[in-house]
Design an enzyme around this catalytic site. Structure first.
Site, PDB file in Angstrom:
ATOM      1  NE  ARG A  72       3.535   0.242   3.905  1.00 24.41           N
ATOM      2  CZ  ARG A  72       3.305   1.541   3.895  1.00 24.41           C
ATOM      3  NH1 ARG A  72       4.012   2.345   4.680  1.00 24.41           N
ATOM      4  NH2 ARG A  72       2.382   2.053   3.106  1.00 24.41           N
ATOM      5  CE  LYS A 105       2.257  -6.808  -5.121  1.00 27.94           C
ATOM      6  NZ  LYS A 105       3.429  -6.004  -4.781  1.00 27.94           N
ATOM      7  CG  ASN A 148      -2.031   1.028   1.116  1.00 27.67           C
ATOM      8  OD1 ASN A 148      -2.418   1.411   0.016  1.00 27.67           O
ATOM      9  ND2 ASN A 148      -2.540   1.478   2.240  1.00 27.67           N
ATOM     10  NE  ARG A 151       5.619   7.789   1.780  1.00 27.38           N
ATOM     11  CZ  ARG A 151       5.055   6.996   2.684  1.00 27.38           C
ATOM     12  NH1 ARG A 151       4.083   6.185   2.330  1.00 27.38           N
ATOM     13  NH2 ARG A 151       5.459   6.994   3.919  1.00 27.38           N
TER      14      ARG A 151
END
Length: 277
Positions: free
Chosen positions: A168, A208, A119, A124
């Site tokens: 994260r 994924k 995401n 970035r």
DNA sequence: GCCCAGGGATGCG
DNA sequence: CGCATCCATGGG
């Protein structure tokens, strides 16, 4: 495509199956710099410089064997492309990304990189990885190495936040502290199912990301990572509005079989680069 | 200010 | 199992 090896260079003549920009910009690697016809690529503590001429590509590095395998130079991509061009969905994408090769990168580096990728956007992701390298990796003079597992174990949750990992950060901290060198080594010996199941036990790794790790870090080609772009591609090609990524993954993997990983890269590069939605 | 980016974790039925 | 909701952050 013909490959010659000198003492300090790999020279790829008539590189109809190898384009440096396409290979670096199709989202499988985040540590590289492109400047016109020159490019520098980093993996682990190594780097390679690639110069593209009209009739050849020259690769120089302090570890030519590593980058020979890294760029998958022993594989015949012309037969892969011929097979995939038979697919009506893929023909344009293969023609557009004719020089893509799937990189055989370092498993642990890919694992860390793709946890960050979730995401997130590529700009970035690159910045965060660069931060981790410059703050925790070894200084190699001209560049910083990717931090080893031992080096990353010194990073705190706050360090990961400073690296821009956002939510994260805690996932990365947990995974890094739980992971051992043996886990990484053992993965290379396991079956695809065992690898996939283990990867899913790690924080920050879902279906994924696990498929990306299999494809880019373990050389498994019968997997089809489905991200937002592939989701868009699927809906455009099938004229649907499907959002069930598990279903999309199943269908595309069944459709492309052992060539799934290659098909995925051609799709991703073509549709993302053309910003087709 | 809203939407999006190589999605995943969690909780609920 | 499937499904909804929340999640940091920066750029367009």
């Amino acid at each position: 495509m013909r490959i010659e090896r000198t003492r300090d260079k790999i020279i790829v003549f008539e590189p109809e199956d190898f384009n440096v920009v396409q290979t670096l910009c199709c989202g499988q690697i985040f540590r590289y710099v492109i400047d016109g016809d020159e490019a520098v690529v980093y993996s682990r503590d190594k780097c390679a410089r690639l110069v593209t001429y009209t009739d050849r590509i020259e690769i120089s590095s302090n570890d030519l064997d590593y980058f020979h395998n890294f760029f998958d130079l022993d594989r015949d991509y012309s037969s892969i492309k011929t097979a995939l061009r038979e697919d009506e969905f893929l023909k344009k994408a293969v023609d557009f990304g004719y020089g893509i090769r799937i990189i055989n990168n370092d498993l642990y580096e890919i694992l860390v990189s793709f946890i960050i990728s979730a995401n997130n956007n590529i700009g970035r992701i690159k910045r965060s990885i660069e931060y981790l390298c410059s703050h925790f990796g070894r200084n190699m003079g001209e560049y910083y190495a990717f931090p080893t597992l031992e080096e990353l174990e010194k990073a705190s949750i706050e360090d990961y936040r400073l690296a821009g990992l956002g939510y994260r950060a805690e996932q990365m901290y947990e995974t890094i502290s739980r992971l051992s060198k043996e886990d990484i080594d053992n993965l290379h010996q396991q079956s695809t199912k065992e690898q996939f199941d283990f990867l899913l036990t790690l924080k920050g790794v879902g279906e994924k990301v696990a498929n990306c790790i299999l494809l880019f870090g373990l050389g498994v080609k019968n997997v089809f990572p489905v991200d937002t772009w592939i989701n868009k591609v699927y809906n455009r090609l099938t004229n649907t509005n499907e959002s069930d990524r598990k279903k999309i993954t199943r269908e595309l993997t069944a459709r492309y079989g052992d060539l799934s990983g290659y098909a995925q890269q051609y799709f991703f590069y073509y549709f993302r680069d053309n910003k087709l939605s």
